[in-house]
Motif scaffolding. Structure first.
Motif, short mmCIF file in Angstrom:
data_model
loop_
_atom_site.label_atom_id
_atom_site.label_comp_id
_atom_site.label_asym_id
_atom_site.label_seq_id
_atom_site.Cartn_x
_atom_site.Cartn_y
_atom_site.Cartn_z
N GLN A 12 0.83 -1.20 0.00
CA GLN A 12 0.00 0.00 0.00
C GLN A 12 0.86 1.26 0.00
OE1 GLN A 12 -2.61 -0.47 3.40
NE2 GLN A 12 -4.19 -1.40 2.12
N THR A 13 0.28 2.35 -0.41
CA THR A 13 0.98 3.64 -0.37
C THR A 13 1.51 3.90 1.02
OG1 THR A 13 -0.39 4.56 -2.14
CG2 THR A 13 0.71 6.11 -0.68
N GLY A 14 2.77 4.32 1.06
CA GLY A 14 3.41 4.57 2.33
C GLY A 14 4.14 3.38 2.91
N GLY A 15 3.96 2.23 2.29
CA GLY A 15 4.60 1.01 2.78
C GLY A 15 6.05 0.89 2.36
N SER A 16 6.63 -0.25 2.71
CA SER A 16 8.05 -0.49 2.43
C SER A 16 8.25 -1.86 1.80
CB SER A 16 8.86 -0.43 3.73
OG SER A 16 8.76 0.84 4.33
N LEU A 17 9.29 -1.96 1.02
CA LEU A 17 9.71 -3.23 0.43
C LEU A 17 11.23 -3.25 0.37
CD1 LEU A 17 7.38 -3.86 -2.67
CD2 LEU A 17 7.49 -5.24 -0.59
N ILE A 18 11.77 -4.45 0.38
CA ILE A 18 13.21 -4.62 0.19
C ILE A 18 13.43 -5.53 -1.01
CG2 ILE A 18 15.36 -5.47 1.18
CD1 ILE A 18 14.23 -4.87 3.95
N LEU A 19 14.17 -5.06 -1.98
CA LEU A 19 14.54 -5.85 -3.14
C LEU A 19 15.97 -6.35 -2.97
CD1 LEU A 19 13.16 -3.70 -6.11
CD2 LEU A 19 11.98 -5.41 -4.72
N SER A 20 16.19 -7.58 -3.38
CA SER A 20 17.53 -8.15 -3.30
C SER A 20 17.94 -8.68 -4.67
CB SER A 20 17.57 -9.28 -2.28
OG SER A 20 17.28 -8.81 -0.99
N ARG A 65 14.00 8.33 0.16
CA ARG A 65 13.05 7.23 0.39
C ARG A 65 13.68 5.86 0.16
NH1 ARG A 65 8.72 6.68 -2.83
NH2 ARG A 65 9.70 7.64 -4.66
N PHE A 66 14.58 5.78 -0.82
CA PHE A 66 15.21 4.51 -1.17
C PHE A 66 16.67 4.53 -0.74
CE2 PHE A 66 12.42 3.35 -5.12
CZ PHE A 66 11.28 3.54 -4.36
N THR A 67 17.17 3.35 -0.37
CA THR A 67 18.58 3.21 -0.02
C THR A 67 19.15 1.99 -0.72
OG1 THR A 67 18.19 4.19 2.17
CG2 THR A 67 20.23 2.95 1.85
N ILE A 68 20.23 2.20 -1.44
CA ILE A 68 20.90 1.10 -2.13
C ILE A 68 22.15 0.71 -1.35
CG2 ILE A 68 22.30 2.60 -3.63
CD1 ILE A 68 21.87 0.52 -5.88
N SER A 69 22.42 -0.59 -1.31
CA SER A 69 23.63 -1.07 -0.65
C SER A 69 24.09 -2.34 -1.33
CB SER A 69 23.38 -1.32 0.84
OG SER A 69 22.38 -2.30 1.02
N ARG A 70 25.34 -2.69 -1.12
CA ARG A 70 25.85 -3.93 -1.71
C ARG A 70 26.84 -4.57 -0.74
NH1 ARG A 70 29.32 -2.30 -7.01
NH2 ARG A 70 30.05 -4.47 -6.92
N ASP A 71 26.93 -5.87 -0.85
CA ASP A 71 27.89 -6.65 -0.07
C ASP A 71 28.79 -7.35 -1.06
OD1 ASP A 71 29.24 -8.66 1.38
OD2 ASP A 71 27.67 -8.71 2.88
N ASN A 72 29.99 -6.84 -1.24
CA ASN A 72 30.89 -7.40 -2.26
C ASN A 72 31.33 -8.82 -1.91
OD1 ASN A 72 30.88 -5.03 -3.83
ND2 ASN A 72 32.48 -4.11 -2.57
N ALA A 73 31.42 -9.11 -0.64
CA ALA A 73 31.83 -10.46 -0.23
C ALA A 73 30.75 -11.49 -0.54
CB ALA A 73 32.16 -10.49 1.25
N LYS A 74 29.49 -11.08 -0.40
CA LYS A 74 28.38 -12.00 -0.64
C LYS A 74 27.80 -11.84 -2.04
CE LYS A 74 27.03 -12.26 4.22
NZ LYS A 74 25.93 -12.04 5.21
N ARG A 80 16.38 -0.84 -0.42
CA ARG A 80 15.35 -0.63 0.60
C ARG A 80 14.48 0.53 0.17
NH1 ARG A 80 19.58 -2.89 3.17
NH2 ARG A 80 19.12 -4.37 4.83
N MET A 81 13.19 0.27 0.06
CA MET A 81 12.26 1.26 -0.45
C MET A 81 11.24 1.59 0.64
SD MET A 81 11.67 -0.21 -4.30
CE MET A 81 10.83 -1.68 -3.74
N ASN A 82 11.22 2.83 1.05
CA ASN A 82 10.28 3.31 2.06
C ASN A 82 9.37 4.36 1.45
OD1 ASN A 82 11.49 1.74 4.15
ND2 ASN A 82 13.07 3.31 4.40
N SER A 83 8.28 4.63 2.17
CA SER A 83 7.33 5.66 1.74
C SER A 83 6.95 5.49 0.28
CB SER A 83 7.93 7.06 1.97
OG SER A 83 8.28 7.23 3.32
#
Length: 127
Positions: A12-20, A65-74, A80-83
């Motif tokens: 829903q609007t305002g919700g959050s999801l995490i994509l991998s 609203r969104f934050t990107i990150s990476r783990d080079n070892a993995k 991460r998507m908010n709002s």
């Protein structure tokens, strides 16, 4: 490089999801990774990208609203998507830009890196 995304869905609007995004294959020469999205009837656009050293870049529409990150070892990439808003609805795809990896696992810098794409994951934000 093979890329597999996960984590899309309906929210829903305002919700959050995490994509991998999980990368496999010749991963040690991956340079920049990013998330792109394409909504129906629209051009594919860059959402966010991150270099191997961690420098990030965001589309104006998702900053804060969104934050990107990476783990080079993995060999993983996360978004991460908010709002979330209805206009965030799209197919989100993971991308990796890579240099050439030799059999001895040495990276040869390419002027035009190799671009790899995942199959995409649907994100739907209901109003």
């Amino acid at each position: 490089v093979q890329l597999v995304e996960s984590g899309g869905g309906l929210v829903q609007t305002g919700g959050s999801l995490i994509l991998s995004c999980a990368a496999s294959g010749d991963t040690i020469c991956i340079r920049t990774m990013g998330w792109y999205r394409q909504a129906p009837g629209k051009e594919r656009e860059l959402v966010a990208s991150i270099t191997r050293s961690g420098n990030t870049n965001y589309a104006y529409s998702v900053r804060g609203r969104f934050t990107i990150s990476r783990d080079n070892a993995k060999n993983t990439l996360t978004l991460r998507m908010n709002s979330l808003k209805p206009e965030d609805t799209a197919v989100y795809s993971c991308n990796a830009l890579s240099n050439f990896q030799t059999r001895d696992r040495v990276c040869i810098t390419l002027e035009k890196p190799v671009s790899s794409w995942g199959q995409g994951t649907q994100v739907t934000v209901s109003s």
